[in-house]
Motif scaffolding. Structure first.
Motif, PDB file in Angstrom:
ATOM      1  N   TYR A 146      24.346 -53.354 -34.685  1.00  0.00           N
ATOM      2  CA  TYR A 146      25.736 -54.147 -34.761  1.00  0.00           C
ATOM      3  C   TYR A 146      26.944 -53.122 -34.909  1.00  0.00           C
ATOM      4  CZ  TYR A 146      22.873 -58.464 -35.244  1.00  0.00           C
ATOM      5  OH  TYR A 146      21.847 -59.195 -35.059  1.00  0.00           O
ATOM      6  N   ARG A 147      27.721 -53.321 -34.365  1.00  0.00           N
ATOM      7  CA  ARG A 147      29.056 -52.600 -34.671  1.00  0.00           C
ATOM      8  C   ARG A 147      29.935 -53.637 -35.232  1.00  0.00           C
ATOM      9  NH1 ARG A 147      33.802 -52.320 -31.815  1.00  0.00           N
ATOM     10  NH2 ARG A 147      34.790 -50.051 -31.435  1.00  0.00           N
ATOM     11  N   ILE A 148      30.427 -53.080 -36.585  1.00  0.00           N
ATOM     12  CA  ILE A 148      31.150 -54.106 -37.518  1.00  0.00           C
ATOM     13  C   ILE A 148      32.462 -53.089 -37.894  1.00  0.00           C
ATOM     14  CG2 ILE A 148      31.058 -54.872 -39.853  1.00  0.00           C
ATOM     15  CD1 ILE A 148      28.143 -54.660 -39.465  1.00  0.00           C
ATOM     16  N   GLU A 149      33.757 -53.858 -37.691  1.00  0.00           N
ATOM     17  CA  GLU A 149      34.830 -53.498 -38.023  1.00  0.00           C
ATOM     18  C   GLU A 149      35.046 -53.682 -39.737  1.00  0.00           C
ATOM     19  OE1 GLU A 149      37.832 -54.950 -35.383  1.00  0.00           O
ATOM     20  OE2 GLU A 149      36.675 -54.441 -33.607  1.00  0.00           O
ATOM     21  N   GLY A 150      34.394 -52.840 -40.416  1.00  0.00           N
ATOM     22  CA  GLY A 150      34.545 -52.812 -41.752  1.00  0.00           C
ATOM     23  C   GLY A 150      33.967 -51.502 -42.449  1.00  0.00           C
ATOM     24  N   THR A 151      34.158 -51.852 -43.726  1.00  0.00           N
ATOM     25  CA  THR A 151      33.779 -50.507 -44.523  1.00  0.00           C
ATOM     26  C   THR A 151      32.155 -50.288 -44.504  1.00  0.00           C
ATOM     27  OG1 THR A 151      33.247 -51.605 -46.455  1.00  0.00           O
ATOM     28  CG2 THR A 151      35.538 -50.940 -46.035  1.00  0.00           C
ATOM     29  N   PRO A 152      31.628 -49.312 -45.002  1.00  0.00           N
ATOM     30  CA  PRO A 152      30.279 -49.145 -44.843  1.00  0.00           C
ATOM     31  C   PRO A 152      29.371 -50.065 -46.017  1.00  0.00           C
ATOM     32  CG  PRO A 152      31.356 -46.827 -45.069  1.00  0.00           C
ATOM     33  CD  PRO A 152      32.298 -47.865 -45.187  1.00  0.00           C
ATOM     34  N   ALA A 153      30.241 -50.474 -47.096  1.00  0.00           N
ATOM     35  CA  ALA A 153      29.633 -51.532 -48.126  1.00  0.00           C
ATOM     36  C   ALA A 153      29.764 -52.829 -47.307  1.00  0.00           C
ATOM     37  CB  ALA A 153      30.214 -51.462 -49.349  1.00  0.00           C
ATOM     38  N   ASP A 154      30.632 -53.162 -46.425  1.00  0.00           N
ATOM     39  CA  ASP A 154      30.922 -54.315 -45.698  1.00  0.00           C
ATOM     40  C   ASP A 154      29.579 -54.573 -44.783  1.00  0.00           C
ATOM     41  OD1 ASP A 154      33.483 -55.302 -46.620  1.00  0.00           O
ATOM     42  OD2 ASP A 154      34.623 -54.194 -45.029  1.00  0.00           O
ATOM     43  N   CYS A 155      29.238 -53.297 -44.217  1.00  0.00           N
ATOM     44  CA  CYS A 155      28.216 -53.511 -43.174  1.00  0.00           C
ATOM     45  C   CYS A 155      26.733 -53.825 -43.655  1.00  0.00           C
ATOM     46  CB  CYS A 155      28.304 -51.903 -42.501  1.00  0.00           C
ATOM     47  SG  CYS A 155      29.244 -51.471 -41.486  1.00  0.00           S
ATOM     48  N   VAL A 156      26.665 -53.294 -44.885  1.00  0.00           N
ATOM     49  CA  VAL A 156      25.179 -53.767 -45.532  1.00  0.00           C
ATOM     50  C   VAL A 156      25.749 -55.189 -46.068  1.00  0.00           C
ATOM     51  CG1 VAL A 156      23.539 -53.119 -47.543  1.00  0.00           C
ATOM     52  CG2 VAL A 156      24.642 -51.124 -46.025  1.00  0.00           C
ATOM     53  N   LYS A 157      26.622 -55.436 -46.582  1.00  0.00           N
ATOM     54  CA  LYS A 157      26.544 -56.568 -47.397  1.00  0.00           C
ATOM     55  C   LYS A 157      26.839 -57.824 -46.492  1.00  0.00           C
ATOM     56  CE  LYS A 157      29.651 -58.883 -50.935  1.00  0.00           C
ATOM     57  NZ  LYS A 157      28.741 -59.084 -51.990  1.00  0.00           N
ATOM     58  N   LEU A 158      27.295 -57.420 -45.408  1.00  0.00           N
ATOM     59  CA  LEU A 158      27.391 -58.621 -44.232  1.00  0.00           C
ATOM     60  C   LEU A 158      26.127 -58.803 -43.597  1.00  0.00           C
ATOM     61  CD1 LEU A 158      29.116 -60.483 -42.460  1.00  0.00           C
ATOM     62  CD2 LEU A 158      29.627 -58.727 -41.001  1.00  0.00           C
TER      63      LEU A 158
END
Length: 250
Positions: free
Chosen positions: A68-80
């Motif tokens: 997944y390529r996520i337009e967010g922060t590193p913490a966003d990626c894990v949390k999401l």
């Protein structure tokens, strides 16, 4: 084992692909990483804004993993991933990295790499942040292979949740690759801000500077990296000063 990979250098970074390449033949691997570089984001999360994502086909096609390529922060990626899109692949272990550049001492407070791992730890999952010195003679593939070979002996302990910060040195010592357990050192910088002018002639500052490491004992990660060891520092999220709290309560 089910392993979630993330980073702060972006989903296209060589460090995360090295982990995919080494780990995917032996484990169920899924990637959830930022669309763009997010270095220095610490534990920032996105609020009051929609986080867009799509599948990152190059990793999926080369290695047969979900990415997944996520337009967010590193913490966003894990949390999401953990809270919204994990579906049937919920990780038993999370690795953040391999970061392009060391995350030693107090730099972990600013590191997107370290704080992505921390987010997994807050969800009750063992997590390890892995970094490689920018000027290292060690390849990403070598670092990834050493992580995989020592996964169960050093990092994953069934029934216990741990949070580690791992740093590979510029080069290994004369005895070859050796992991050592360390404590965080203190990393300082001189000439950290450089004054500049932007295209409109307005005053601005660029953050950089030169590393100044002083007063670090042999027990620290900084000293270990200088001697050619791979430092492994166990971390925690409780910032309470218990000694001072005890004094205040008295």
């Amino acid at each position: 084992m089910r392993i979630l990979l993330t980073n702060d250098d972006g989903v296209e970074a060589a460090g995360i692909e090295a982990l995919v390449r080494v780990l995917s033949p032996h484990h169920t691997v899924v990637v959830a990483a930022p669309a763009f570089e997010q270095s220095g984001m610490s534990h920032a999360i996105t609020v009051k804004k929609c986080i867009r994502l799509d599948r990152y086909r190059p990793l999926e096609e080369r290695y047969g993993v979900a990415a997944y390529r996520i337009e967010g922060t590193p913490a966003d990626c894990v949390k999401l991933y953990l809270e919204a899109i994990s579906s049937d692949i919920y990780p038993e272990y999370v690795i953040s990295g391999i970061n392009h550049g060391a995350n030693l001492g107090t730099d972990v407070l600013y590191s997107g790499t370290a704080n992505a791992a921390m987010e997994a730890y807050l969800h009750g999952i063992t997590a390890t942040a892995v970094s490689l010195d920018m000027k290292s003679e060690i390849s990403y593939d070598t670092a990834a292979r050493l992580m995989e070979e020592n996964l169960f002996s050093l990092f994953y302990e069934e029934g216990k949740v741990n949070f580690y910060n791992v740093n590979f040195p510029k080069k290994f010592g004369e005895n070859g690759p050796q992991f050592v357990f360390t404590q965080l050192g203190r990393r300082n910088y001189i000439n950290a801000f450089q004054r500049m002018e932007d295209v409109d002639g307005k005053e601005c500052y660029f953050l950089g500077g030169e590393i100044l490491d002083e007063g670090n004992s042999d027990a620290t990660d900084i000293a270990a990296a200088e001697r050619g060891y791979i430092s492994v520092t166990p971390l925690q999220t409780d910032l309470t000063d218990y000694l001072y709290l005890e004094k205040l309560l008295r």
